[in-house]
Design a protein around this motif. Structure first.
Motif, PDB file in Angstrom:
ATOM      1  N   ILE A 115      -4.118 -22.699 -34.433  1.00 35.60           N
ATOM      2  CA  ILE A 115      -3.179 -22.304 -33.382  1.00 35.60           C
ATOM      3  C   ILE A 115      -1.997 -23.260 -33.423  1.00 35.60           C
ATOM      4  CG2 ILE A 115      -2.792 -22.162 -30.895  1.00 35.60           C
ATOM      5  CD1 ILE A 115      -5.572 -21.193 -30.503  1.00 35.60           C
ATOM      6  N   VAL A 116      -0.799 -22.713 -33.483  1.00 37.45           N
ATOM      7  CA  VAL A 116       0.403 -23.532 -33.524  1.00 37.45           C
ATOM      8  C   VAL A 116       0.603 -24.185 -32.161  1.00 37.45           C
ATOM      9  CG1 VAL A 116       2.904 -23.540 -33.837  1.00 37.45           C
ATOM     10  CG2 VAL A 116       1.469 -22.089 -35.277  1.00 37.45           C
ATOM     11  N   LEU A 136      -2.866 -14.513 -49.279  1.00 38.35           N
ATOM     12  CA  LEU A 136      -1.676 -13.824 -48.789  1.00 38.35           C
ATOM     13  C   LEU A 136      -0.441 -14.711 -48.821  1.00 38.35           C
ATOM     14  CD1 LEU A 136      -0.673 -11.152 -47.476  1.00 38.35           C
ATOM     15  CD2 LEU A 136      -1.149 -12.192 -45.251  1.00 38.35           C
ATOM     16  N   LEU A 137      -0.638 -16.046 -48.781  1.00 34.53           N
ATOM     17  CA  LEU A 137       0.492 -16.973 -48.741  1.00 34.53           C
ATOM     18  C   LEU A 137       0.861 -17.541 -50.115  1.00 34.53           C
ATOM     19  CD1 LEU A 137      -0.345 -18.987 -45.486  1.00 34.53           C
ATOM     20  CD2 LEU A 137       1.149 -17.001 -45.740  1.00 34.53           C
ATOM     21  N   TYR A 138       0.100 -17.213 -51.146  1.00 34.46           N
ATOM     22  CA  TYR A 138       0.381 -17.758 -52.476  1.00 34.46           C
ATOM     23  C   TYR A 138       1.804 -17.448 -52.937  1.00 34.46           C
ATOM     24  CZ  TYR A 138      -4.661 -18.505 -53.119  1.00 34.46           C
ATOM     25  OH  TYR A 138      -5.967 -18.915 -52.996  1.00 34.46           O
ATOM     26  N   LYS A 146       5.408 -16.979 -39.598  1.00 32.40           N
ATOM     27  CA  LYS A 146       6.139 -15.718 -39.680  1.00 32.40           C
ATOM     28  C   LYS A 146       5.210 -14.512 -39.670  1.00 32.40           C
ATOM     29  CE  LYS A 146       9.969 -17.742 -42.319  1.00 32.40           C
ATOM     30  NZ  LYS A 146      11.027 -17.522 -41.320  1.00 32.40           N
ATOM     31  N   GLN A 147       3.902 -14.739 -39.825  1.00 31.45           N
ATOM     32  CA  GLN A 147       2.947 -13.643 -39.858  1.00 31.45           C
ATOM     33  C   GLN A 147       2.662 -13.160 -38.433  1.00 31.45           C
ATOM     34  OE1 GLN A 147       1.984 -12.474 -42.897  1.00 31.45           O
ATOM     35  NE2 GLN A 147       3.308 -14.098 -43.705  1.00 31.45           N
ATOM     36  N   PRO A 148       2.401 -11.856 -38.266  1.00 27.72           N
ATOM     37  CA  PRO A 148       2.028 -11.358 -36.935  1.00 27.72           C
ATOM     38  C   PRO A 148       0.641 -11.862 -36.544  1.00 27.72           C
ATOM     39  CG  PRO A 148       1.785  -9.633 -38.593  1.00 27.72           C
ATOM     40  CD  PRO A 148       2.461 -10.793 -39.286  1.00 27.72           C
ATOM     41  N   PHE A 149       0.409 -12.006 -35.249  1.00 26.25           N
ATOM     42  CA  PHE A 149      -0.898 -12.448 -34.782  1.00 26.25           C
ATOM     43  C   PHE A 149      -1.967 -11.423 -35.165  1.00 26.25           C
ATOM     44  CE2 PHE A 149       1.846 -14.580 -31.509  1.00 26.25           C
ATOM     45  CZ  PHE A 149       1.594 -15.865 -31.944  1.00 26.25           C
ATOM     46  N   THR A 150      -3.116 -11.909 -35.546  1.00 28.58           N
ATOM     47  CA  THR A 150      -4.221 -11.036 -35.940  1.00 28.58           C
ATOM     48  C   THR A 150      -5.401 -11.097 -34.974  1.00 28.58           C
ATOM     49  OG1 THR A 150      -5.219 -12.775 -37.326  1.00 28.58           O
ATOM     50  CG2 THR A 150      -3.620 -11.301 -38.378  1.00 28.58           C
ATOM     51  N   HIS A 151      -5.580 -12.212 -34.274  1.00 26.18           N
ATOM     52  CA  HIS A 151      -6.706 -12.409 -33.369  1.00 26.18           C
ATOM     53  C   HIS A 151      -6.256 -13.234 -32.168  1.00 26.18           C
ATOM     54  CE1 HIS A 151      -8.524 -11.671 -37.311  1.00 26.18           C
ATOM     55  NE2 HIS A 151      -9.639 -11.322 -36.707  1.00 26.18           N
ATOM     56  N   PHE A 152      -7.064 -13.247 -31.128  1.00 28.21           N
ATOM     57  CA  PHE A 152      -6.804 -14.150 -30.016  1.00 28.21           C
ATOM     58  C   PHE A 152      -8.126 -14.566 -29.375  1.00 28.21           C
ATOM     59  CE2 PHE A 152      -7.539 -11.350 -26.352  1.00 28.21           C
ATOM     60  CZ  PHE A 152      -7.430 -10.090 -26.929  1.00 28.21           C
TER      61      PHE A 152
END
Length: 313
Positions: free
Chosen positions: A267-268, A68-70, A130-136
């Motif tokens: 995790i940032v 997705l980041l390519y 910049k991507q929305p969170f997908t999991h926590f």
């Protein structure tokens, strides 16, 4: 951004400064940033954090990244990759869109390969953020008794505060989804999901079982707080959570899990410690997008629950 307080990015045990540059815009094209806004000044000396292999043609280094980041490494019309290759005197091979694989960097000079790798890491980190969170990561706090007491709390709030602006049933948490969040993640591939599961198992073996004694932790939810400074304009109310025995074991456990995932890059790093809380009301849950913000609920009621068992990871 202040010049004297630039954004800092941590990569491979090193800290880099992100410098601003003039933004370039393209007419008649969809809005999509094709280049990291401000490549940091990267060190040219060898970096032990990267595995650079010497070959007959020079040097080679690989980067694992979700497909997705390519596009952010390639850039519009391939401009980003070309700029990287010219400035670092390397060749960068990127898998085709939709195909999982590794980004391969080759060059005649080791320093150039390391420079390209560092810049690619910055690009990947920038656009991942910049991507929305997908999991926590979270503990469930949805024992039957806790759900019943939460529903009683909801009933009392609606009875006493229903005339307050913004207070209605739509802003309450689903009782079955009560939880204690450790951290938010952006997982962009099945490999990253698997990596996360494996890391959790490692945490369990290395320190979770030792801290918990191999048993569920008995914690208590009592009292509520709000997230911002103005009690008249509250968006989120949360229940305070602490160990029943007064120990710091739960805080120690979640902090160590957070540290492990921050070190891995999943995790940032924004906080050094987890704030132990369970959200009970949030205006983001509202069904009516034009509803007003809730107010004054915290000052009138307390959430009361008996000790509960938090499920171990």
């Amino acid at each position: 951004m202040e010049v004297l307080r630039p954004q800092l990015i941590r990569l491979g045990g090193r800290i880099y400064r992100k410098n601003p540059i003039q933004e370039q815009t393209y007419q008649h094209e969809e809005e999509d940033e094709d280049f990291c806004q401000g490549f940091m000044e990267c060190a040219e000396e060898p970096c032990d954090a990267y595995e650079v292999v010497q070959t007959q043609q020079g040097f080679r280094c690989t980067v694992k990244a979700p497909s997705l980041l390519y596009k952010h490494i390639v850039g519009k019309r391939g401009d980003t990759r070309k700029k990287l290759e010219v400035e670092t005197k390397t060749s960068i091979s990127i898998p085709k869109p939709g195909q999982e694989g590794e980004i391969v960097i080759t060059g005649q000079h080791r320093s150039g390969v390391i420079s390209a790798r560092t810049r690619i890491d910055v690009l990947l980190l920038t656009f991942r953020r910049k991507q929305p969170f997908t999991h926590f990561l979270a503990f469930f706090l949805n024992e039957v008794e806790v759900q019943e007491r939460f529903l009683k709390f909801q009933e009392e709030v609606l009875e006493k505060c229903s005339m307050d602006h913004g207070v209605d049933s739509s802003i309450f948490q689903n009782p079955r989804k009560l939880h204690l969040t450790i951290g938010m993640l952006v997982l962009l591939s099945e490999q990253e999901i698997q990596q996360t599961c494996e890391m959790l198992q490692q945490c369990k073996k290395e320190f979770i079982d030792d801290i918990s004694g191999g048993k569920p932790l008995e914690v208590e939810m009592a009292g509520i707080e709000y997230m911002n400074d103005d009690p008249g304009m509250v968006d989120v109310l949360y229940a305070k959570v602490h160990m029943k025995d007064g120990s710091n074991r739960l805080q120690e456990l979640v902090n160590r899990v957070l540290e492990r995932f921050q070190a891995s890059g999943l995790i940032v790093k924004e906080w050094n410690s987890v704030k132990l809380h369970a959200t009970v009301m949030n205006t983001l849950f509202r069904k009516d997008p034009n509803g007003m913000m809730m107010s004054n609920v915290m000052l009138m009621l307390q959430l009361q629950t008996r000790p509960l068992l938090a499920q171990p990871l």
